[in-house]
Design a protein around this motif. Structure first.
Motif, PDB file in Angstrom:
ATOM      1  N   ILE A  80       1.023  -1.350  -0.095  1.00 22.27           N
ATOM      2  CA  ILE A  80       0.041   0.154  -0.030  1.00 22.27           C
ATOM      3  C   ILE A  80       0.935   1.352   0.088  1.00 22.27           C
ATOM      4  O   ILE A  80       1.836   1.261   0.863  1.00 22.27           O
ATOM      5  N   ASN A  81       0.600   2.188  -0.881  1.00 23.37           N
ATOM      6  CA  ASN A  81       1.546   3.244  -0.922  1.00 23.37           C
ATOM      7  C   ASN A  81       0.547   4.280  -0.237  1.00 23.37           C
ATOM      8  O   ASN A  81      -0.551   4.813  -0.930  1.00 23.37           O
ATOM      9  N   ALA A  82       1.088   5.004   0.965  1.00 18.98           N
ATOM     10  CA  ALA A  82       0.270   5.997   1.471  1.00 18.98           C
ATOM     11  C   ALA A  82       1.023   7.263   1.518  1.00 18.98           C
ATOM     12  O   ALA A  82       0.773   8.041   2.212  1.00 18.98           O
ATOM     13  N   ASP A  83       1.710   7.536   0.301  1.00 20.64           N
ATOM     14  CA  ASP A  83       2.280   9.078   0.188  1.00 20.64           C
ATOM     15  C   ASP A  83       1.359   9.942  -0.038  1.00 20.64           C
ATOM     16  O   ASP A  83       0.345   9.974  -0.875  1.00 20.64           O
ATOM     17  N   ASN A  84       1.381  10.871   0.966  1.00 23.45           N
ATOM     18  CA  ASN A  84       0.385  11.920   1.035  1.00 23.45           C
ATOM     19  C   ASN A  84       0.231  12.922  -0.075  1.00 23.45           C
ATOM     20  O   ASN A  84      -0.519  13.663  -0.510  1.00 23.45           O
ATOM     21  N   SER A  85       1.626  12.915  -1.133  1.00 22.80           N
ATOM     22  CA  SER A  85       1.620  13.760  -2.250  1.00 22.80           C
ATOM     23  C   SER A  85       0.572  13.384  -3.303  1.00 22.80           C
ATOM     24  O   SER A  85       0.102  14.179  -4.255  1.00 22.80           O
ATOM     25  N   GLY A  87      -2.458  12.303  -2.572  1.00 19.15           N
ATOM     26  CA  GLY A  87      -3.813  12.595  -2.179  1.00 19.15           C
ATOM     27  C   GLY A  87      -4.643  11.549  -1.802  1.00 19.15           C
ATOM     28  O   GLY A  87      -5.755  11.728  -1.384  1.00 19.15           O
ATOM     29  N   GLU A  88      -4.182  10.407  -2.079  1.00 17.54           N
ATOM     30  CA  GLU A  88      -5.103   9.097  -1.782  1.00 17.54           C
ATOM     31  C   GLU A  88      -3.808   8.041  -1.560  1.00 17.54           C
ATOM     32  O   GLU A  88      -2.922   8.050  -2.321  1.00 17.54           O
ATOM     33  N   LYS A  89      -4.373   6.994  -1.014  1.00 12.49           N
ATOM     34  CA  LYS A  89      -3.804   5.817  -0.965  1.00 12.49           C
ATOM     35  C   LYS A  89      -4.039   4.937  -2.228  1.00 12.49           C
ATOM     36  O   LYS A  89      -4.941   5.003  -2.656  1.00 12.49           O
ATOM     37  N   ARG A  90      -3.006   4.259  -2.495  1.00 16.89           N
ATOM     38  CA  ARG A  90      -3.114   3.445  -3.574  1.00 16.89           C
ATOM     39  C   ARG A  90      -2.534   2.225  -3.416  1.00 16.89           C
ATOM     40  O   ARG A  90      -1.400   1.772  -2.644  1.00 16.89           O
ATOM     41  N   LEU A  91      -2.638   0.983  -4.042  1.00 16.58           N
ATOM     42  CA  LEU A  91      -2.114  -0.130  -4.202  1.00 16.58           C
ATOM     43  C   LEU A  91      -0.732  -0.181  -5.219  1.00 16.58           C
ATOM     44  O   LEU A  91      -0.945   0.734  -6.242  1.00 16.58           O
ATOM     45  N   GLU A  92       0.410  -0.500  -4.924  1.00 22.06           N
ATOM     46  CA  GLU A  92       1.578  -0.203  -5.785  1.00 22.06           C
ATOM     47  C   GLU A  92       2.185  -1.749  -5.688  1.00 22.06           C
ATOM     48  O   GLU A  92       2.205  -2.390  -4.998  1.00 22.06           O
ATOM     49  N   PHE A  93       2.563  -2.052  -7.124  1.00 21.66           N
ATOM     50  CA  PHE A  93       3.251  -3.156  -7.532  1.00 21.66           C
ATOM     51  C   PHE A  93       3.997  -3.099  -8.788  1.00 21.66           C
ATOM     52  O   PHE A  93       3.932  -1.840  -9.368  1.00 21.66           O
ATOM     53  N   ILE A  94       5.146  -3.824  -8.882  1.00 21.21           N
ATOM     54  CA  ILE A  94       6.081  -3.801  -9.862  1.00 21.21           C
ATOM     55  C   ILE A  94       5.591  -4.640 -10.928  1.00 21.21           C
ATOM     56  O   ILE A  94       5.833  -5.889 -10.825  1.00 21.21           O
ATOM     57  N   THR A 166       1.813  13.106 -14.981  1.00 21.68           N
ATOM     58  CA  THR A 166       2.054  13.756 -13.528  1.00 21.68           C
ATOM     59  C   THR A 166       3.498  14.051 -13.353  1.00 21.68           C
ATOM     60  O   THR A 166       4.245  13.812 -14.120  1.00 21.68           O
ATOM     61  N   SER A 167       3.555  14.375 -12.078  1.00 20.45           N
ATOM     62  CA  SER A 167       5.200  14.612 -11.687  1.00 20.45           C
ATOM     63  C   SER A 167       5.645  13.263 -11.116  1.00 20.45           C
ATOM     64  O   SER A 167       6.934  13.288 -10.532  1.00 20.45           O
TER      65      SER A 167
END
Length: 187
Positions: A80-85, A87-94, A166-167
């Motif tokens: 789980i990617n909870a990076d505040n930049s 704006g929301e949590k996301r699932l992260e996978f490679i 996006t950035s």
């Protein structure tokens, strides 16, 4: 007499060992494309039928989400990617990279493309993401550190998308569940 039987047995076992280690097919061998820079991380948002974001902690806790590489035949790491930049949590996978033998290159191998399929399992539903990668390398082969491979497009259920501007270097993808329980890309 016993020594003769022992020699025959040893020769038979040695022959079996050699024979079993030889293979005539290279189909199942997976060797991912090699590049110094890899841009194959996907940040995934999941929405329910009403457009509300999933509770990713609960989804992961109940083991209702998994990622699988079809070429490597292995489960892929996720978090789980909870990076505040964001704006929301996301699932992260490679995402899995294309198999090197399936890549298509130009004459000097400085540019190429290939496909890999990463399979998602969400609440028992299987979603195949066919991912197109592009490869680039400097013309000067002494600069191998600058070779890169990146996601160019993702195909899912007849829909294709490119990366959002996006950035973030990661590919942002949103899937929404419909009334029938199937997931589709939200553009």
């Amino acid at each position: 007499m016993n020594i003769a039987k022992l020699r025959i047995s040893m020769a038979f076992l040695f022959g079996c060992l050699i024979f079993s280690s030889c293979t005539t097919s290279n189909e199942s061998y997976y060797q991912p494309t090699i590049a110094a820079l890899r841009h194959n991380t996907i940040l995934l948002s999941l929405l329910d039928a009403k457009g509300q974001a999933y509770d990713y902690e609960l989804l992961m806790q109940k083991k209702n989400f998994s990622v699988y590489g079809l070429q490597s035949k292995q489960g892929l790491s996720m978090r789980i990617n909870a990076d505040n930049s964001l704006g929301e949590k996301r699932l992260e996978f490679i995402a899995e990279l294309p198999n090197e033998k399936d890549m298509t290159y130009n004459a000097n191998r400085s540019h190429g493309e290939g496909y890999a399929t990463t399979q998602l399992n969400i609440e028992g539903k299987t979603i195949d993401l066919r991912i197109k990668f592009v490869y680039g390398a400097p013309e000067d082969k002494k600069m191998l550190a600058d070779s890169s491979i990146a996601i160019e497009r993702i195909y899912c259920n007849g829909v294709e998308i490119g990366p959002r501007k996006t950035s973030y270097p990661q590919f942002l993808l949103t899937l929404q569940k419909d009334d029938k329980g199937d997931f589709h890309i939200v553009e």
